[in-house]
Design a protein around this motif. Structure first.
Motif, PDB file in Angstrom:
ATOM      1  N   ARG A   1       3.422 -13.740  -8.299  1.00 29.80           N
ATOM      2  CA  ARG A   1       3.809 -12.764  -9.292  1.00 29.80           C
ATOM      3  C   ARG A   1       3.563 -11.392  -8.912  1.00 29.80           C
ATOM      4  NH1 ARG A   1       1.794 -16.495 -12.974  1.00 29.80           N
ATOM      5  NH2 ARG A   1      -0.237 -15.111 -13.242  1.00 29.80           N
ATOM      6  N   ALA A   2       2.340 -11.244  -8.412  1.00 32.07           N
ATOM      7  CA  ALA A   2       2.035  -9.804  -7.976  1.00 32.07           C
ATOM      8  C   ALA A   2       2.858  -9.254  -6.656  1.00 32.07           C
ATOM      9  CB  ALA A   2       0.573  -9.596  -7.352  1.00 32.07           C
ATOM     10  N   TYR A   3       3.184 -10.029  -5.872  1.00 27.96           N
ATOM     11  CA  TYR A   3       3.985  -9.898  -4.840  1.00 27.96           C
ATOM     12  C   TYR A   3       5.334  -9.516  -5.083  1.00 27.96           C
ATOM     13  CZ  TYR A   3       6.401 -10.002  -0.179  1.00 27.96           C
ATOM     14  OH  TYR A   3       7.245  -9.682   0.833  1.00 27.96           O
ATOM     15  N   SER A   4       5.925 -10.162  -6.217  1.00 29.05           N
ATOM     16  CA  SER A   4       7.255 -10.079  -6.805  1.00 29.05           C
ATOM     17  C   SER A   4       7.335  -8.680  -7.290  1.00 29.05           C
ATOM     18  CB  SER A   4       7.719 -11.114  -7.792  1.00 29.05           C
ATOM     19  OG  SER A   4       7.548 -12.514  -7.084  1.00 29.05           O
ATOM     20  N   ARG A   5       6.222  -8.218  -7.966  1.00 26.67           N
ATOM     21  CA  ARG A   5       6.289  -7.170  -8.696  1.00 26.67           C
ATOM     22  C   ARG A   5       6.106  -5.753  -7.775  1.00 26.67           C
ATOM     23  NH1 ARG A   5       2.611  -5.405 -12.892  1.00 26.67           N
ATOM     24  NH2 ARG A   5       4.268  -3.783 -13.227  1.00 26.67           N
ATOM     25  N   LEU A   6       5.483  -6.158  -6.666  1.00 21.74           N
ATOM     26  CA  LEU A   6       5.117  -5.133  -5.507  1.00 21.74           C
ATOM     27  C   LEU A   6       6.778  -4.711  -5.009  1.00 21.74           C
ATOM     28  CD1 LEU A   6       3.091  -3.755  -3.859  1.00 21.74           C
ATOM     29  CD2 LEU A   6       3.662  -5.545  -2.125  1.00 21.74           C
ATOM     30  N   ILE A   7       7.618  -5.669  -4.855  1.00 21.06           N
ATOM     31  CA  ILE A   7       8.998  -5.720  -4.355  1.00 21.06           C
ATOM     32  C   ILE A   7       9.950  -4.711  -5.132  1.00 21.06           C
ATOM     33  CG2 ILE A   7      11.027  -6.653  -3.598  1.00 21.06           C
ATOM     34  CD1 ILE A   7       8.639  -7.186  -1.562  1.00 21.06           C
ATOM     35  N   GLU A   8       9.459  -5.264  -6.655  1.00 23.67           N
ATOM     36  CA  GLU A   8      10.163  -4.303  -7.788  1.00 23.67           C
ATOM     37  C   GLU A   8       9.841  -3.000  -7.710  1.00 23.67           C
ATOM     38  OE1 GLU A   8       9.282  -6.356 -11.405  1.00 23.67           O
ATOM     39  OE2 GLU A   8      10.276  -8.248 -10.658  1.00 23.67           O
ATOM     40  N   ARG A   9       8.509  -2.559  -7.433  1.00 17.90           N
ATOM     41  CA  ARG A   9       7.990  -1.269  -7.414  1.00 17.90           C
ATOM     42  C   ARG A   9       8.502  -0.378  -6.351  1.00 17.90           C
ATOM     43  NH1 ARG A   9       1.622  -0.523  -8.737  1.00 17.90           N
ATOM     44  NH2 ARG A   9       1.621  -0.991 -11.044  1.00 17.90           N
ATOM     45  N   HIS A  10       8.450  -0.757  -5.342  1.00 14.72           N
ATOM     46  CA  HIS A  10       8.798   0.001  -4.054  1.00 14.72           C
ATOM     47  C   HIS A  10      10.259  -0.248  -3.347  1.00 14.72           C
ATOM     48  CE1 HIS A  10       4.701   1.379  -4.021  1.00 14.72           C
ATOM     49  NE2 HIS A  10       4.430  -0.090  -4.226  1.00 14.72           N
ATOM     50  N   GLU A  11      11.276   0.918  -3.393  1.00 11.26           N
ATOM     51  CA  GLU A  11      12.540   0.806  -2.960  1.00 11.26           C
ATOM     52  C   GLU A  11      12.578   0.409  -1.535  1.00 11.26           C
ATOM     53  OE1 GLU A  11      15.188   3.631  -5.527  1.00 11.26           O
ATOM     54  OE2 GLU A  11      14.163   4.452  -3.655  1.00 11.26           O
TER      55      GLU A  11
ATOM     56  N   LEU B   1      -2.078   1.597   1.398  1.00  9.89           N
ATOM     57  CA  LEU B   1      -1.570   1.825   0.265  1.00  9.89           C
ATOM     58  C   LEU B   1      -0.832   0.583  -0.335  1.00  9.89           C
ATOM     59  CD1 LEU B   1      -0.009   5.529   0.833  1.00  9.89           C
ATOM     60  CD2 LEU B   1      -2.151   4.886  -0.115  1.00  9.89           C
ATOM     61  N   LEU B   2       0.103   0.010   0.422  1.00  8.88           N
ATOM     62  CA  LEU B   2       0.600  -1.243  -0.181  1.00  8.88           C
ATOM     63  C   LEU B   2      -0.304  -2.285  -0.457  1.00  8.88           C
ATOM     64  CD1 LEU B   2       3.701  -2.076  -0.195  1.00  8.88           C
ATOM     65  CD2 LEU B   2       3.518  -3.156   1.895  1.00  8.88           C
ATOM     66  N   LEU B   3      -1.252  -2.613   0.494  1.00  6.60           N
ATOM     67  CA  LEU B   3      -2.038  -3.556   0.251  1.00  6.60           C
ATOM     68  C   LEU B   3      -3.025  -3.442  -0.996  1.00  6.60           C
ATOM     69  CD1 LEU B   3      -3.457  -6.349   1.140  1.00  6.60           C
ATOM     70  CD2 LEU B   3      -4.919  -4.853   2.773  1.00  6.60           C
ATOM     71  N   ASP B   4      -3.287  -2.037  -1.128  1.00  7.66           N
ATOM     72  CA  ASP B   4      -4.339  -1.629  -2.463  1.00  7.66           C
ATOM     73  C   ASP B   4      -3.427  -1.939  -3.596  1.00  7.66           C
ATOM     74  OD1 ASP B   4      -6.426  -0.517  -3.858  1.00  7.66           O
ATOM     75  OD2 ASP B   4      -5.311   1.383  -3.979  1.00  7.66           O
ATOM     76  N   ASP B   5      -2.052  -1.637  -3.629  1.00  8.44           N
ATOM     77  CA  ASP B   5      -1.137  -2.007  -4.733  1.00  8.44           C
ATOM     78  C   ASP B   5      -1.151  -3.190  -5.008  1.00  8.44           C
ATOM     79  OD1 ASP B   5       0.409  -0.834  -6.768  1.00  8.44           O
ATOM     80  OD2 ASP B   5       2.051  -0.468  -5.621  1.00  8.44           O
ATOM     81  N   LEU B   6      -0.794  -3.997  -4.069  1.00 11.95           N
ATOM     82  CA  LEU B   6      -0.821  -5.668  -4.247  1.00 11.95           C
ATOM     83  C   LEU B   6      -1.837  -6.163  -4.641  1.00 11.95           C
ATOM     84  CD1 LEU B   6       0.727  -8.379  -3.442  1.00 11.95           C
ATOM     85  CD2 LEU B   6      -0.444  -8.440  -1.334  1.00 11.95           C
TER      86      LEU B   6
END
Length: 462
Positions: free
Chosen positions: A255-265, A352-357
């Protein structure tokens, strides 16, 4: 604790603050007074002398001892550090930046300065800005600099990112700022394809959210990626491998990874070509994340699987250019592997991406942390112009009139040799490199790359 992708040692900053002249007690906290905007704030209490502290001088001292990302955005003098009933620091009782009048405050001399001071405060989420405050000393970075430029343009002030780096305080920046007509500025969007061609692309990609050109660097990466897509190891494909101890909740990380994809164009981009053959990147409105949870395996078997996929090419036009793989380790723990193409991510983006995930995995429900869209960056790049780059490289290449091999003696039948060497610069030299990068308003990576290039030129090896 991480800020802007860097691991921060609060204890080290506090002990360094206590070394500063006149400081008796010190505390450092990470504040988030504006959603998704974190900043380090230092609080200092004068020693027994009781005289007021020069917080500006204290920040200068810290900048000489600590890397820039560990220097607090704001240092505030307080009469006492509040404690809880258990004798621990009561961070909630500490004042917000701006709540306590600053002794070093320099007021604006005109409306232009005040407008830029207000923009600094708005973008960085702080309460008070002096006319002589450095944008970067207050916690700004290259990303928030682009936010500042775009926010300024929306209010009729023409700024360029390079001007923010060259003149980082409101007083100097106001001298270069120009007023613009808002209607005129809104017409400067990147529009490089016809309406009919745009409709055709939108049909092919199911109504994408944007269509953009490539940067010069991306054009080169794309060319070499397509040229080498049939090789045994595809170019510009990389993997980040993390070993996680304890139990990993597979459903939650998915779920976290899916939201990560949603967050970042940038993670929803595909690469295609116009009818003319010119490459484009298409930002999908939504995407189906590639998340694969593998069966539990022995550690050595997992490493074999990871290495096997390491150089597998991506379908640049039809498939996501980032994948997440989870490999449970027999006996406990997991490997988390992110496979990605360099066209959409670089090494500086990964922390940054990993911290966000990991924040999303921990339950972070905040919206996208950055207001910067891909289009914002490309419009800024288009406004920056390439005349200086063309002039510089024309001088460097001199009389060169045809493509030149980097290593002319390496023929097609000779094997490619990859040699990796590691060495420790030592703490003293590392501090000097960090100080030089800070003085030049650039990154440590840029200093190291420039040193490598200059050394190579001097030795005539490359």
């Amino acid at each position: 604790m991480k800020i802007r992708g860097y691991r921060i040692e609060i204890g080290e900053i506090e002990s360094t603050l206590r070394r500063c002249h006149g400081v008796g007690q010190a505390a450092v906290v990470v504040r988030e007074d504006q959603p998704a905007v974190r900043q380090l704030v230092g609080y200092v209490v004068p020693d027994t002398g009781g005289t007021s502290l020069d917080v500006s001088a204290i920040r200068d001292q810290l900048a000489g001892w600590l890397p820039d990302y560990m220097v607090p955005s704001v240092v505030m003098e307080v009469g006492v550090l509040p404690l809880t009933t258990n004798g621990k620091l009561d961070a909630e009782a500490l004042p917000k930046p701006g709540d306590v009048p600053r002794a070093d405050m320099v007021v604006a001399e005109n409306d232009a300065e005040q407008q830029i001071m207000d923009l600094f405060a708005e973008v960085l989420g702080i309460g008070e800005v002096s006319a002589t405050d450095s944008f970067f000393a207050l916690g700004g970075d290259s990303i928030t600099a682009i936010q500042l430029v775009n926010r300024a343009r929306s209010k009729g002030v023409a700024l360029k990112a390079n001007e923010v780096f060259a003149h980082p305080n409101p007083r100097d920046l106001a001298r270069d700022a120009k007023s613009i007509d808002l209607c005129e500025s809104n017409n400067e969007d990147i529009e490089f394809i016809s309406v009919s061609e745009k409709h055709h692309i939108q049909s092919d990609f199911n109504k994408p959210s944007d269509i953009l050109p490539l940067t010069p660097l991306q054009q080169g990466l794309l060319f070499h990626s397509l040229l080498g897509q049939d090789e045994e190891r595809a170019p510009y494909v990389s993997q980040l491998v993390l070993e996680l101890g304890g139990g990993l909740d597979i459903e939650r990380i998915e779920r976290a990874y899916s939201r990560l994809i949603e967050r970042h164009e940038a993670l929803r981009v595909r690469f295609s070509h116009r009818e003319s053959g010119e490459p484009i990147q298409v930002v999908l409105s939504s995407d189906a994340p590639v998340f694969i949870a593998h069966d539990e395996s022995e550690r050595n078997d997992i490493w074999s699987q990871v290495r096997e996929r390491e150089g597998v090419a991506f379908d640049l036009e039809n498939s996501p250019l980032i994948e997440c793989h989870v490999y449970p380790i027999m006996g406990g723990g997991s490997f988390l592997v992110l496979r990605m193409h360099h066209l959409i991510l670089d090494g500086w983006s990964m922390p940054l991406l990993l911290d966000d995930l990991l924040s999303l995995y921990s339950g972070d429900s905040r919206p996208v942390s950055s207001e910067v869209r891909l289009r914002d960056f490309y419009e800024w790049l288009a406004r920056s112009g390439s005349e200086n780059s063309v002039s510089t490289w024309t001088g460097v290449l001199g009389d060169t009139v045809e493509p030149t091999l980097v290593a002319p003696e390496a023929g097609p039948d000779r094997p490619h040799l990859h040699v990796s060497q590691s060495f420790d610069l030592g703490s003293a030299l590392t501090r000097e490199v960090e100080r030089l990068a800070r003085d030049l308003s650039t990154t440590v990576n840029s200093v190291l790359e420039s040193s490598w290039g200059d050394g190579s030129r001097r030795t005539n090896r490359i």
